[in-house]
Design a protein around this motif. Sequence first.
Motif, PDB file in Angstrom:
ATOM      1  N   ALA A 337       0.815  -1.212   0.000  1.00  0.00           N
ATOM      2  CA  ALA A 337       0.000   0.000   0.000  1.00  0.00           C
ATOM      3  C   ALA A 337       0.848   1.261   0.000  1.00  0.00           C
ATOM      4  CB  ALA A 337      -0.934  -0.009   1.212  1.00  0.00           C
ATOM      5  N   ALA A 338       1.920   1.280   0.790  1.00  0.00           N
ATOM      6  CA  ALA A 338       2.754   2.482   0.873  1.00  0.00           C
ATOM      7  C   ALA A 338       3.390   2.805  -0.476  1.00  0.00           C
ATOM      8  CB  ALA A 338       3.826   2.312   1.942  1.00  0.00           C
ATOM      9  N   GLY A 374      -4.749   5.615   2.730  1.00  0.00           N
ATOM     10  CA  GLY A 374      -5.534   5.047   3.820  1.00  0.00           C
ATOM     11  C   GLY A 374      -5.176   3.597   4.088  1.00  0.00           C
ATOM     12  N   GLN A 375      -4.995   2.815   3.029  1.00  0.00           N
ATOM     13  CA  GLN A 375      -4.629   1.414   3.211  1.00  0.00           C
ATOM     14  C   GLN A 375      -3.247   1.267   3.838  1.00  0.00           C
ATOM     15  OE1 GLN A 375      -6.776  -1.132   2.668  1.00  0.00           O
ATOM     16  NE2 GLN A 375      -8.248   0.478   2.195  1.00  0.00           N
ATOM     17  N   ALA A 376      -2.409   2.283   3.671  1.00  0.00           N
ATOM     18  CA  ALA A 376      -1.068   2.269   4.254  1.00  0.00           C
ATOM     19  C   ALA A 376      -1.058   2.793   5.688  1.00  0.00           C
ATOM     20  CB  ALA A 376      -0.106   3.088   3.387  1.00  0.00           C
ATOM     21  N   ARG A 377      -2.215   2.747   6.342  1.00  0.00           N
ATOM     22  CA  ARG A 377      -2.359   3.126   7.753  1.00  0.00           C
ATOM     23  C   ARG A 377      -2.171   4.628   7.973  1.00  0.00           C
ATOM     24  NH1 ARG A 377      -2.195  -0.942  11.711  1.00  0.00           N
ATOM     25  NH2 ARG A 377      -2.053  -3.060  10.890  1.00  0.00           N
ATOM     26  N   ASP A 378      -2.661   5.414   7.029  1.00  0.00           N
ATOM     27  CA  ASP A 378      -2.655   6.862   7.209  1.00  0.00           C
ATOM     28  C   ASP A 378      -4.076   7.372   6.988  1.00  0.00           C
ATOM     29  OD1 ASP A 378      -2.084   9.527   7.464  1.00  0.00           O
ATOM     30  OD2 ASP A 378      -1.021   9.710   5.553  1.00  0.00           O
ATOM     31  N   PRO A 379      -4.996   7.044   7.897  1.00  0.00           N
ATOM     32  CA  PRO A 379      -6.389   7.452   7.681  1.00  0.00           C
ATOM     33  C   PRO A 379      -6.570   8.964   7.656  1.00  0.00           C
ATOM     34  CG  PRO A 379      -6.085   6.584   9.901  1.00  0.00           C
ATOM     35  CD  PRO A 379      -4.827   6.293   9.148  1.00  0.00           C
ATOM     36  N   ALA A 380      -5.813   9.694   8.479  1.00  0.00           N
ATOM     37  CA  ALA A 380      -5.946  11.155   8.467  1.00  0.00           C
ATOM     38  C   ALA A 380      -5.475  11.722   7.131  1.00  0.00           C
ATOM     39  CB  ALA A 380      -5.149  11.764   9.617  1.00  0.00           C
ATOM     40  N   GLY A 381      -4.391  11.164   6.586  1.00  0.00           N
ATOM     41  CA  GLY A 381      -3.927  11.613   5.277  1.00  0.00           C
ATOM     42  C   GLY A 381      -4.941  11.327   4.194  1.00  0.00           C
ATOM     43  N   HIS A 413     -15.837   7.710   4.922  1.00  0.00           N
ATOM     44  CA  HIS A 413     -15.242   6.509   5.517  1.00  0.00           C
ATOM     45  C   HIS A 413     -13.951   6.834   6.260  1.00  0.00           C
ATOM     46  CE1 HIS A 413     -13.790   2.369   5.879  1.00  0.00           C
ATOM     47  NE2 HIS A 413     -12.645   2.805   5.385  1.00  0.00           N
ATOM     48  N   TRP A 414     -13.066   7.603   5.630  1.00  0.00           N
ATOM     49  CA  TRP A 414     -11.765   7.868   6.247  1.00  0.00           C
ATOM     50  C   TRP A 414     -11.860   8.923   7.338  1.00  0.00           C
ATOM     51  CZ3 TRP A 414      -8.505   4.255   6.042  1.00  0.00           C
ATOM     52  CH2 TRP A 414      -8.446   3.410   4.934  1.00  0.00           C
ATOM     53  N   VAL A 415     -12.891   9.743   7.307  1.00  0.00           N
ATOM     54  CA  VAL A 415     -13.149  10.608   8.466  1.00  0.00           C
ATOM     55  C   VAL A 415     -13.390   9.739   9.696  1.00  0.00           C
ATOM     56  CG1 VAL A 415     -14.849  12.166   9.499  1.00  0.00           C
ATOM     57  CG2 VAL A 415     -13.959  12.649   7.229  1.00  0.00           C
ATOM     58  N   GLY A 416     -14.194   8.683   9.518  1.00  0.00           N
ATOM     59  CA  GLY A 416     -14.430   7.771  10.624  1.00  0.00           C
ATOM     60  C   GLY A 416     -13.188   7.008  11.032  1.00  0.00           C
ATOM     61  N   GLU A 417     -12.448   6.490  10.058  1.00  0.00           N
ATOM     62  CA  GLU A 417     -11.243   5.716  10.373  1.00  0.00           C
ATOM     63  C   GLU A 417     -10.187   6.583  11.048  1.00  0.00           C
ATOM     64  OE1 GLU A 417     -10.912   2.610  10.238  1.00  0.00           O
ATOM     65  OE2 GLU A 417     -12.562   1.949   8.959  1.00  0.00           O
ATOM     66  N   ALA A 418     -10.234   7.884  10.800  1.00  0.00           N
ATOM     67  CA  ALA A 418      -9.276   8.796  11.439  1.00  0.00           C
ATOM     68  C   ALA A 418      -9.689   9.168  12.856  1.00  0.00           C
ATOM     69  CB  ALA A 418      -9.107  10.055  10.599  1.00  0.00           C
ATOM     70  N   GLY A 419     -10.815   8.607  13.351  1.00  0.00           N
ATOM     71  CA  GLY A 419     -11.185   8.810  14.736  1.00  0.00           C
ATOM     72  C   GLY A 419     -12.400   9.682  14.977  1.00  0.00           C
ATOM     73  N   ASP A 420     -13.052  10.121  13.914  1.00  0.00           N
ATOM     74  CA  ASP A 420     -14.218  11.002  14.079  1.00  0.00           C
ATOM     75  C   ASP A 420     -15.469  10.257  13.609  1.00  0.00           C
ATOM     76  OD1 ASP A 420     -16.031  13.033  14.323  1.00  0.00           O
ATOM     77  OD2 ASP A 420     -15.147  14.331  12.801  1.00  0.00           O
ATOM     78  N   ALA A 421     -15.965   9.339  14.465  1.00  0.00           N
ATOM     79  CA  ALA A 421     -17.122   8.530  14.086  1.00  0.00           C
ATOM     80  C   ALA A 421     -18.360   9.391  13.879  1.00  0.00           C
ATOM     81  CB  ALA A 421     -17.372   7.471  15.154  1.00  0.00           C
ATOM     82  N   ALA A 422     -18.554  10.403  14.717  1.00  0.00           N
ATOM     83  CA  ALA A 422     -19.722  11.266  14.572  1.00  0.00           C
ATOM     84  C   ALA A 422     -19.664  12.055  13.268  1.00  0.00           C
ATOM     85  CB  ALA A 422     -19.830  12.209  15.765  1.00  0.00           C
ATOM     86  N   GLY A 423     -18.476  12.522  12.919  1.00  0.00           N
ATOM     87  CA  GLY A 423     -18.319  13.230  11.646  1.00  0.00           C
ATOM     88  C   GLY A 423     -18.628  12.335  10.467  1.00  0.00           C
ATOM     89  N   ALA A 424     -18.152  11.085  10.513  1.00  0.00           N
ATOM     90  CA  ALA A 424     -18.450  10.137   9.439  1.00  0.00           C
ATOM     91  C   ALA A 424     -19.953   9.878   9.360  1.00  0.00           C
ATOM     92  CB  ALA A 424     -17.700   8.835   9.676  1.00  0.00           C
ATOM     93  N   ARG A 425     -20.577   9.699  10.503  1.00  0.00           N
ATOM     94  CA  ARG A 425     -22.034   9.473  10.537  1.00  0.00           C
ATOM     95  C   ARG A 425     -22.788  10.612   9.850  1.00  0.00           C
ATOM     96  NH1 ARG A 425     -23.816  10.818  16.182  1.00  0.00           N
ATOM     97  NH2 ARG A 425     -23.393  12.863  15.259  1.00  0.00           N
ATOM     98  N   ASP A 426     -22.398  11.842  10.156  1.00  0.00           N
ATOM     99  CA  ASP A 426     -23.100  12.991   9.587  1.00  0.00           C
ATOM    100  C   ASP A 426     -22.864  13.098   8.084  1.00  0.00           C
ATOM    101  OD1 ASP A 426     -23.913  13.500  12.155  1.00  0.00           O
ATOM    102  OD2 ASP A 426     -22.426  15.066  12.525  1.00  0.00           O
ATOM    103  N   LEU A 427     -21.646  12.790   7.633  1.00  0.00           N
ATOM    104  CA  LEU A 427     -21.362  12.833   6.194  1.00  0.00           C
ATOM    105  C   LEU A 427     -22.163  11.768   5.453  1.00  0.00           C
ATOM    106  CD1 LEU A 427     -17.500  13.422   6.363  1.00  0.00           C
ATOM    107  CD2 LEU A 427     -19.193  15.025   5.467  1.00  0.00           C
ATOM    108  N   TYR A 428     -22.252  10.585   6.031  1.00  0.00           N
ATOM    109  CA  TYR A 428     -23.070   9.536   5.408  1.00  0.00           C
ATOM    110  C   TYR A 428     -24.550   9.919   5.391  1.00  0.00           C
ATOM    111  CZ  TYR A 428     -19.621   5.820   4.668  1.00  0.00           C
ATOM    112  OH  TYR A 428     -18.586   5.065   4.188  1.00  0.00           O
ATOM    113  N   THR A 429     -25.006  10.564   6.449  1.00  0.00           N
ATOM    114  CA  THR A 429     -26.412  10.989   6.498  1.00  0.00           C
ATOM    115  C   THR A 429     -26.737  11.919   5.329  1.00  0.00           C
ATOM    116  OG1 THR A 429     -26.441  10.804   8.914  1.00  0.00           O
ATOM    117  CG2 THR A 429     -28.148  12.156   7.902  1.00  0.00           C
TER     118      THR A 429
END
Length: 723
Positions: A337-338, A374-381, A413-429
Amino acid sequence: MAEAKKRGRPWGEIRPVNAYASSLAEFLRRRVDESGMTLAALSQEVGYSKSQTSTLLSGCIPPHVFVVRLIAATVPPVLRERRQAEALKLLRDAKHPPRAAAVPAQASAVSPTHSQVQAEQIQVYERLTRALEQESELRQAAQNSAKLIWVLLGMVSTLDDRVRKLTLERDRLADGGAAGTLQDARQRIGRAEEQKDRAESELARAEEKRRQAEDLTDRLRQEIEALTDELDRLRGPGPSPHDHLPVLTGTFAQGPAEGGDTEADDIDAALAKATAVNDEDADTIDRISTEITGEPAPSAESVPIVPDNSPVSPDTANKPAHQLREEAEEATFRGDAAEAARLFLALAGVSAAYLGADHEDTLIARHNHAYWAGQARDPAGARDLYAALIPDCTRAHGPDHEDTLITREHHAHWVGEAGDAAGARDLYTALISDRARVLGADHEGTLATQRGHARWIGEAGDPAGARDLYADFIPDYTRVHGADHEDTLNARQSQAKWIGEAGDPAGARDLHACVVTDCTRILGADHEGTLRARHHHARWVSAAGDPAGARDLYAALIPDYTRVHGADHKNTLIARHGHAKWTGEAGDPAGARDLYTALISDRARVLGADHEDTLRVRQGHARWTGEAGDPAGARDLYTALIPDYPRVHGADHEDTLNARQGHARWTGEAGDPAGARDLYTALIPDYTRILGADHKQTLLSRKEYDYCAQLAMSGDPAAEGDL
């Protein structure tokens, strides 16, 4: 001189700016024909691209250096001096056409008024040709800067990561390394930080040069339009004279290689290339700016040569787009991935420079770069890359285009993987209604968005809400795809998970058991979906109160994971961790201790000593060492583990606090209740501050503190042994 061989395609029509330029073009073409050189071979010899060489041999006035190099490449040494003199005379006449007898015979019959008009046309042609050349150079400079910006963005990211890793290494050495080694680590950090500053400085320069080039290009475009109108006026009725103007297309100098090498010397070399590209573009822009503001223009000899490829080392940035794409795809096939992210970043830079920022190939390359980051373990990136891509996709394709919607989903998806589950939820909504409107409620893209929405509702703290959403749309999956479709099976797995997370582990266990049966029948025993379902089944068997059943399920799963994925695959290692844990929970602490002992070295080798999973395995090993009857050994293992947790996770991370609790417990069990009391005294305020006064870990620590404090006051050795 290159070996002579038959030329390929015939020459195109000569469209001269004046009669002498036509004679010069014919003269130079004859030299090429006599040599037998192909246009590709000639372009390498003269230092111009094929398209530029073809243009300069089609009737426009070439630079002095081009003529000299062409004669040197095509004429034998014995005739070279004579042919060069003839060519340079024709070049002088083309630049400054004689006004009297030297004019060709057909021109001598025209009236003086006509001669004056023709001379004025020639002057306008020359000015227009030069303006077109300047515009071409400026566009090349702007494209160079655009590509360099992409490369430097990647370099800054690489240096950020390098500084972080070197800082971790320095901190580790500070805990017990040799003084010389520690000093070397500090020097390497200083050098990496300096390199990052240089990269950011060159990035700012590249952005400024691109802006300057674009501003000057806009100004030249106005001048070109005015000169073209003037030629139309002088020419009068008939074909437009600018139909014969040279079209100065071609490639531009390549930028520097991406600083992906972890060695500082290679990073310095890449930065030197970036500086060189910026310097060259600055010279071009400054020179043309001087020309169009009225100061004397430089001689033709000083016009920079723009080859097809930059003569720098064969790094990523010098590879053509098709090669970068092939190498990136190969990296994805082998799961690197990297490397895939690095190559797609380089491909995006090349595509942006050659095709434009809004070209579909550029957007696709950027999408792939974000995905593999993201697959290379950089969800924030990945999150940030997708966030930057959304407005560009919207501008290029429109808000309802499928690619725009897909990009928005990946961003969520990557907003959630970066630690912001609520942000991901709202974007999906927000995305669900758009997908349903554009694609329809039963489209697979809409169903996938519903599934993502349900997941992040659960991750944001509402497992019951996630459970209910899965229950609502699984019938839609079954109706659209069929009960045996893989997507339907995956949705059922997710539903089982959230049933368990919502407080019904037995329900999750039973539903996973059904999914395992269906996955085995439909997908096959070795399919990843089947193995994943078995893994989740084992987890919920344990959560439902059957540690021995979980132990046996993990024991059966490990050889299948090893056969399918390999011994070092993350899923194999996770299954071994589960097997070790539930072996202990099923009543065999010595067996658990031994399984953890074997797992520690593999985790550290595959993931690194500071990886969170490695630290958890060490903590499990410490716990089961104590449970197997060696409290002093457990205490010592926790003592060694405690400094690593805050360094990797931070002092307030829950895993750090739990490790401190384990250390306190086994200090007391090893016969030191006073020491355990003091450790609990320091721990309880942190638990209270971070988790709350009523959290189970806080309450447990308070209980253990009271017990240790009583034992420490009583001084009863027998009681201490029963802690």
